[in-house]
Design an enzyme around this catalytic site. Sequence first.
Site, PDB file in Angstrom:
ATOM      1  N   GLN A   1      -8.632 -11.216   3.481  1.00 37.84           N
ATOM      2  CA  GLN A   1      -8.559 -10.271   4.606  1.00 37.84           C
ATOM      3  C   GLN A   1      -8.413  -8.700   4.115  1.00 37.84           C
TER       4      GLN A   1
ATOM      5  N   GLU B   1     -11.183 -19.785  -5.490  1.00 34.93           N
ATOM      6  CA  GLU B   1     -11.336 -18.890  -4.344  1.00 34.93           C
ATOM      7  C   GLU B   1     -12.766 -19.699  -3.760  1.00 34.93           C
TER       8      GLU B   1
ATOM      9  N   CYS C   1       7.236   2.154   0.785  1.00 29.97           N
ATOM     10  CA  CYS C   1       7.869   3.406   0.088  1.00 29.97           C
ATOM     11  C   CYS C   1       8.893   4.007   1.035  1.00 29.97           C
TER      12      CYS C   1
ATOM     13  N   ARG D   1       4.123   9.354  -4.097  1.00 32.70           N
ATOM     14  CA  ARG D   1       4.169   8.023  -3.696  1.00 32.70           C
ATOM     15  C   ARG D   1       3.521   7.137  -5.027  1.00 32.70           C
TER      16      ARG D   1
ATOM     17  N   GLN E   1      17.498  17.955  -7.018  1.00 32.37           N
ATOM     18  CA  GLN E   1      17.074  18.814  -5.957  1.00 32.37           C
ATOM     19  C   GLN E   1      18.263  19.262  -5.107  1.00 32.37           C
TER      20      GLN E   1
ATOM     21  N   TYR F   1      13.799  22.093   6.056  1.00 38.42           N
ATOM     22  CA  TYR F   1      14.984  21.888   5.879  1.00 38.42           C
ATOM     23  C   TYR F   1      15.802  23.264   5.489  1.00 38.42           C
TER      24      TYR F   1
ATOM     25  N   ARG G   1      11.340  24.918  -3.702  1.00 42.57           N
ATOM     26  CA  ARG G   1      10.359  24.186  -3.293  1.00 42.57           C
ATOM     27  C   ARG G   1      10.125  24.691  -1.791  1.00 42.57           C
TER      28      ARG G   1
ATOM     29  N   CYS H   1      -0.315   4.262   2.157  1.00 41.43           N
ATOM     30  CA  CYS H   1      -0.091   3.318   3.390  1.00 41.43           C
ATOM     31  C   CYS H   1       1.454   3.702   3.865  1.00 41.43           C
TER      32      CYS H   1
ATOM     33  N   ALA I   1      -1.924 -12.336  -1.824  1.00 39.61           N
ATOM     34  CA  ALA I   1      -0.794 -13.250  -2.220  1.00 39.61           C
ATOM     35  C   ALA I   1      -1.213 -13.993  -3.464  1.00 39.61           C
TER      36      ALA I   1
HETATM   37  C1  LIG Z   1      -9.054  -5.434   9.487  1.00 39.70           C
HETATM   38  C2  LIG Z   1      -7.724  -5.696   8.849  1.00 39.70           C
HETATM   39  C3  LIG Z   1      -6.861  -4.519   8.426  1.00 39.70           C
HETATM   40  C4  LIG Z   1      -5.624  -4.922   7.894  1.00 39.70           C
HETATM   41  N1  LIG Z   1      -4.849  -3.909   7.228  1.00 39.70           N
HETATM   42  C5  LIG Z   1      -3.853  -4.204   6.659  1.00 39.70           C
HETATM   43  C6  LIG Z   1      -2.925  -3.044   6.037  1.00 39.70           C
HETATM   44  O1  LIG Z   1      -3.320  -1.962   6.065  1.00 39.70           O
HETATM   45  N2  LIG Z   1      -1.890  -3.562   5.492  1.00 39.70           N
HETATM   46  C7  LIG Z   1      -1.602  -4.866   5.301  1.00 39.70           C
HETATM   47  O2  LIG Z   1      -0.333  -4.975   4.802  1.00 39.70           O
HETATM   48  N3  LIG Z   1      -2.131  -5.726   5.689  1.00 39.70           N
HETATM   49  C8  LIG Z   1      -3.451  -5.600   6.670  1.00 39.70           C
HETATM   50  N4  LIG Z   1      -3.939  -6.433   7.088  1.00 39.70           N
HETATM   51  C9  LIG Z   1      -3.621  -7.870   6.792  1.00 39.70           C
HETATM   52  C10 LIG Z   1      -3.709  -8.281   5.405  1.00 39.70           C
HETATM   53  O3  LIG Z   1      -5.169  -8.223   5.084  1.00 39.70           O
HETATM   54  C11 LIG Z   1      -3.392  -9.993   5.383  1.00 39.70           C
HETATM   55  O4  LIG Z   1      -1.972  -9.997   5.683  1.00 39.70           O
HETATM   56  C12 LIG Z   1      -3.468 -10.325   3.903  1.00 39.70           C
HETATM   57  O5  LIG Z   1      -4.514 -10.167   3.232  1.00 39.70           O
HETATM   58  C13 LIG Z   1      -2.944 -11.680   3.698  1.00 39.70           C
HETATM   59  O6  LIG Z   1      -3.261 -12.193   2.466  1.00 39.70           O
HETATM   60  P1  LIG Z   1      -3.310 -13.589   1.830  1.00 39.70           P
HETATM   61  O7  LIG Z   1      -3.409 -13.453   0.461  1.00 39.70           O
HETATM   62  O8  LIG Z   1      -2.044 -14.399   2.262  1.00 39.70           O
HETATM   63  O9  LIG Z   1      -4.450 -14.225   2.721  1.00 39.70           O
HETATM   64  P2  LIG Z   1      -5.974 -13.691   2.906  1.00 39.70           P
HETATM   65  O10 LIG Z   1      -6.044 -12.544   2.412  1.00 39.70           O
HETATM   66  O11 LIG Z   1      -6.554 -14.201   4.268  1.00 39.70           O
HETATM   67  O12 LIG Z   1      -6.557 -14.641   1.667  1.00 39.70           O
HETATM   68  C14 LIG Z   1      -6.791 -15.872   1.518  1.00 39.70           C
HETATM   69  C15 LIG Z   1      -7.901 -16.354   0.726  1.00 39.70           C
HETATM   70  O13 LIG Z   1      -7.871 -17.632   0.627  1.00 39.70           O
HETATM   71  C16 LIG Z   1      -9.361 -18.367   0.613  1.00 39.70           C
HETATM   72  N5  LIG Z   1      -9.282 -19.724   0.905  1.00 39.70           N
HETATM   73  C17 LIG Z   1      -9.033 -20.059   2.046  1.00 39.70           C
HETATM   74  N6  LIG Z   1      -9.138 -21.603   1.967  1.00 39.70           N
HETATM   75  C18 LIG Z   1      -9.456 -21.778   0.770  1.00 39.70           C
HETATM   76  C19 LIG Z   1      -9.640 -23.041  -0.064  1.00 39.70           C
HETATM   77  N7  LIG Z   1      -9.320 -24.209   0.385  1.00 39.70           N
HETATM   78  N8  LIG Z   1      -9.970 -23.010  -1.446  1.00 39.70           N
HETATM   79  C20 LIG Z   1     -10.221 -21.872  -1.957  1.00 39.70           C
HETATM   80  N9  LIG Z   1     -10.013 -20.790  -1.309  1.00 39.70           N
HETATM   81  C21 LIG Z   1      -9.540 -20.645  -0.131  1.00 39.70           C
HETATM   82  C22 LIG Z   1     -10.128 -17.315   1.761  1.00 39.70           C
HETATM   83  O14 LIG Z   1     -11.279 -17.171   1.370  1.00 39.70           O
HETATM   84  C23 LIG Z   1      -9.497 -15.752   1.106  1.00 39.70           C
HETATM   85  O15 LIG Z   1     -10.026 -15.347   0.396  1.00 39.70           O
HETATM   86  C24 LIG Z   1      -5.229  -6.213   7.639  1.00 39.70           C
HETATM   87  C25 LIG Z   1      -6.199  -7.377   7.858  1.00 39.70           C
HETATM   88  C26 LIG Z   1      -7.354  -7.117   8.845  1.00 39.70           C
HETATM   89  C27 LIG Z   1      -7.993  -8.143   9.012  1.00 39.70           C
HETATM   90  C1  LIG Z   2      10.049   7.918   0.343  1.00 36.91           C
HETATM   91  C2  LIG Z   2       9.871   9.395   0.427  1.00 36.91           C
HETATM   92  C3  LIG Z   2      10.805  10.293   0.294  1.00 36.91           C
HETATM   93  C4  LIG Z   2      10.872  11.635   0.206  1.00 36.91           C
HETATM   94  N1  LIG Z   2      12.045  12.057   0.109  1.00 36.91           N
HETATM   95  C5  LIG Z   2      11.725  13.571  -0.324  1.00 36.91           C
HETATM   96  C6  LIG Z   2      12.953  14.522  -0.651  1.00 36.91           C
HETATM   97  O1  LIG Z   2      14.098  13.812  -0.953  1.00 36.91           O
HETATM   98  N2  LIG Z   2      12.823  15.752  -1.090  1.00 36.91           N
HETATM   99  C7  LIG Z   2      11.579  16.156  -0.819  1.00 36.91           C
HETATM  100  O2  LIG Z   2      11.374  17.678  -1.224  1.00 36.91           O
HETATM  101  N3  LIG Z   2      10.449  15.897  -0.711  1.00 36.91           N
HETATM  102  C8  LIG Z   2      10.673  14.085  -0.239  1.00 36.91           C
HETATM  103  N4  LIG Z   2       9.374  13.391   0.096  1.00 36.91           N
HETATM  104  C9  LIG Z   2       8.172  14.274   0.045  1.00 36.91           C
HETATM  105  C10 LIG Z   2       7.539  13.902  -1.709  1.00 36.91           C
HETATM  106  O3  LIG Z   2       8.333  14.693  -2.478  1.00 36.91           O
HETATM  107  C11 LIG Z   2       5.990  14.544  -1.585  1.00 36.91           C
HETATM  108  O4  LIG Z   2       5.953  15.745  -1.239  1.00 36.91           O
HETATM  109  C12 LIG Z   2       5.087  13.625  -0.555  1.00 36.91           C
HETATM  110  O5  LIG Z   2       5.367  12.353  -0.685  1.00 36.91           O
HETATM  111  C13 LIG Z   2       3.901  13.996  -0.991  1.00 36.91           C
HETATM  112  O6  LIG Z   2       3.310  13.667  -1.965  1.00 36.91           O
HETATM  113  P1  LIG Z   2       2.568  12.298  -2.389  1.00 36.91           P
HETATM  114  O7  LIG Z   2       1.174  12.403  -1.326  1.00 36.91           O
HETATM  115  O8  LIG Z   2       2.126  12.453  -3.821  1.00 36.91           O
HETATM  116  O9  LIG Z   2       3.455  11.102  -1.889  1.00 36.91           O
HETATM  117  C14 LIG Z   2       9.578  12.165   0.021  1.00 36.91           C
HETATM  118  C15 LIG Z   2       8.536  11.359   0.355  1.00 36.91           C
HETATM  119  C16 LIG Z   2       8.530   9.885   0.393  1.00 36.91           C
HETATM  120  C17 LIG Z   2       7.387   9.140   0.164  1.00 36.91           C
HETATM  121  S1  SF4 Z   3       3.835   1.426  -0.212  1.00 33.25           S
HETATM  122 FE1  SF4 Z   3       1.698   2.390  -0.304  1.00 33.25          FE
HETATM  123  S2  SF4 Z   3       2.054   4.674  -0.006  1.00 33.25           S
HETATM  124 FE2  SF4 Z   3       3.872   3.728  -0.749  1.00 33.25          FE
HETATM  125  S3  SF4 Z   3       3.652   3.679  -2.845  1.00 33.25           S
HETATM  126 FE3  SF4 Z   3       2.952   1.868  -2.353  1.00 33.25          FE
HETATM  127  S4  SF4 Z   3       0.787   2.094  -1.992  1.00 33.25           S
HETATM  128 FE4  SF4 Z   3       1.755   4.019  -2.070  1.00 33.25          FE
END
Ligand SMILES: Cc1cc2nc3c(=O)[nH]c(=O)nc-3n(C[C@H](O)[C@H](O)[C@H](O)COP(=O)(O)OP(=O)(O)OC[C@H]3O[C@@H](n4cnc5c(N)ncnc54)[C@H](O)[C@@H]3O)c2cc1C
Ligand SMILES: Cc1cc2nc3c(=O)[nH]c(=O)nc-3n(C[C@H](O)[C@H](O)[C@H](O)COP(=O)(O)O)c2cc1C
Ligand code: SF4
Length: 647
Positions: free
Chosen positions: A426, A416, A348, A318, A102, A172, A220, A344, A397
């Site tokens: 979570q 679990e 990336c 993505r 590109q 651009y 593009r 999300c 994790a």
């Molecule tokens: C509403 C909400 C939205 C979120 N959105 C995002 C998001 O968009 N992006 C993001 O990155 N993070 C998000 N998070 C945070 C993310 O979910 C947590 O950071 C992540 O799940 C942590 O992962 P983990 O595996 O460390 O722990 P957890 O996900 O908490 O898992 C721990 C597991 O261990 C089990 N456990 C505990 N003790 C024991 C035991 N003694 N024996 C057996 N099992 C046990 C539990 O039952 C649980 O299933 C969100 C959290 C919430 C609550």
């Molecule tokens: C990390 C990242 C970098 C990107 N860089 C460019 C780029 O260099 N040139 C471009 O035309 N679009 C760029 N885009 C846009 C992507 O090419 C694409 O159009 C956009 O992510 C939407 O597609 P998707 O929903 O499949 O991710 C970028 C997107 C991401 C996520």
């Molecule tokens: S970080 Fe999220 S948005 Fe980016 S590639 Fe992974 S799942 Fe898709």
Amino acid sequence: MNFEATFKPMYVGSMLVKNRLVVPAMDSHMPDENGMIGEDALNYYGARARGGFGMIIVEIAAVQKSGIGMPHEINIYDDTSIPGLTALASRIKHYGSRAVIQLHHAGRETVAAMAGQQPVAPSSVPCPTNRETPHEMTTLEVYELIQDYIDASVRAQKAGFDAVEIHAAHGYMGGQFLSPRSNRRIDEFGGSIEGRAYFLKLIVEGIKAACGKDYPVIVRISTDESRIGGIQLNESIIHAQLLEAYGYDAIHLSAGTYGAWDTIVPPPDAQQGWNLSATKVIKSAVTIPVIAVGRYTDPYFINLAITRGDTDFISLGRQSIADPDFPNKMFSGELMDIVPCLSCTQRCMSFNDPSTLQEGDYGVSCLLNPMSNDRPDVRLNTAAQPKKVMVIGAGPAGLEAAWVAAKRGHTVTLYEKGPKSRAGGQFLIAAYPPFKQDLTRAIRYYLNMCEKYGVEMVFEKEVDAAFIAEKKPDVVIVATGATPLKPAIPGISGENVKQAINVLLGEPVKGNVLVIGGGLVGVETAEYCTDYCNKVTIVEMKPEIASELYLTVRDSLLRRFKHEEIEVHTNTRVIEIAENGIVCEENGVQKVLDGYDSIILALGAKAYNPFEQLNDLAPEVYTIGDAKQARSALEAIYEGFRIAQAI
Ligand SMILES: Cc1cc2nc3c(=O)[nH]c(=O)nc-3n(C[C@H](O)[C@H](O)[C@H](O)COP(=O)(O)OP(=O)(O)OC[C@H]3O[C@@H](n4cnc5c(N)ncnc54)[C@H](O)[C@@H]3O)c2cc1C
Ligand SMILES: Cc1cc2nc3c(=O)[nH]c(=O)nc-3n(C[C@H](O)[C@H](O)[C@H](O)COP(=O)(O)O)c2cc1C
Ligand code: SF4
């Protein structure tokens, strides 16, 4: 289903492409800081070619040094780049993919610190995001810039690239010429729709003259940038027809500009192929192939769009970062093995942000796939000594650690305490708020990988120290997650007070609700409540809500908040919780917010680790994810991966 339409070869000009799946240009941070191609970039792109993509459009490459818009942007403005680019084209073509690059100039969408001089543009209209006023190019300077695009194409061809793509989308340089919002010129490069397209006309004519008329040139463009008052669909239909007439061999239909980022990189509230209706309209107006883009992650949807003839090719942005092997898995029907992209943008698009990166991590990668960029240090080898591994907790994790360790040859049992239907920890609760349902796809993917690699999964078993002693594992991985915080605020134990995660899990609330805490969990719970509550209010101590959300996801959430009329109080500290509201201090002024039936707490979480003497449990003990420190799934997954890779 064999997805026949997707895997049918098709020509772009003289170039036969083996299937319809394209990696669009995405800056990856894998070239070095001088924009040179080294092993990192070869590995990153090589993985996507090996994974079966028909065409790989290598990320933005600067045709002028002063047009650089991103750190690590590829240099194609002088000959020093040719050896690296030659290696890159050869690596991509080695696997039967078509190598395209590109060609880019940021125009006003950069800053002087990046460009090394005042940004230049068709007109001196500031970029809506960067706000720096660009220098308006003289007519002579425009002709010189056109020549730079042509010279860059000659370099691309010398390096072995099958084609070039001119970046005229996203506001651009090419797009700045097309858009009446940014192009106010009165010479031959402005004035009318043809005048604004003249820049792109001279570029393609120049490339065809220099590289041969059969050398394919893709362009593009953005179908729509109306949110910032720029190009609208009716105009982009004409752009497409003009560009076909000028000699372009295919049109890649994106959307948006700086200032409307979430149309460039659609957030989770965008549907699959959200821009397909505009693409269909343009496809029906031209005869050259079109490439659709924008949130394509579902093989069935992709194949349907191609089968129906809505588009010829589909770019997986993505999704190709999440899973470089998407085409091969789609072709062989291993759909459950596909790492799903959640839109999300957590990892990336955060390759610049040290706060999101684990130690030693760099370059583009994916929340769900720490191996995405194929750096040597994220590859898996067979374990030197197979061990008996106990993983406690089936959150992200534990799930990631379990399948990766099993894949390496360890004997892994995952325990679990909840039932199988609640696997995901979570992260499963995180799938309840609006537009987060794709998270369940991620959990299903993890469970599938555990099954595939022979992890024994034991549900409804709460592990304690005695159980560990009985099982005598060589390695214990504690991934027990976190529990919500409940600070000592007067009134916090009242019957009207509920934890956000319990509300998401179904504890009833109705009437008016007030959410304390405007972080990720708070804002998502507030939005969840709008479906069945009358009034929803958030109070947050910091000056902003949702501050940990990334640009595009945050922008779209805040826009929805306006529609949903969620009341937000920032800089507000809760002093006391009462029966029907709170006493708080907002911007230093004490006040009462009352009339609320329920108060919902979203005040963060604290690590939950039920084991006291960790080192006595087994020869090797590791604590990962939220059990180590409550953060996000990103840290949880990357720590799970690193431990499983190291043992
Ligand atoms: C509403 C909400 C939205 C979120 N959105 C995002 C998001 O968009 N992006 C993001 O990155 N993070 C998000 N998070 C945070 C993310 O979910 C947590 O950071 C992540 O799940 C942590 O992962 P983990 O595996 O460390 O722990 P957890 O996900 O908490 O898992 C721990 C597991 O261990 C089990 N456990 C505990 N003790 C024991 C035991 N003694 N024996 C057996 N099992 C046990 C539990 O039952 C649980 O299933 C969100 C959290 C919430 C609550
Ligand atoms: C990390 C990242 C970098 C990107 N860089 C460019 C780029 O260099 N040139 C471009 O035309 N679009 C760029 N885009 C846009 C992507 O090419 C694409 O159009 C956009 O992510 C939407 O597609 P998707 O929903 O499949 O991710 C970028 C997107 C991401 C996520
Ligand atoms: S970080 Fe999220 S948005 Fe980016 S590639 Fe992974 S799942 Fe898709």
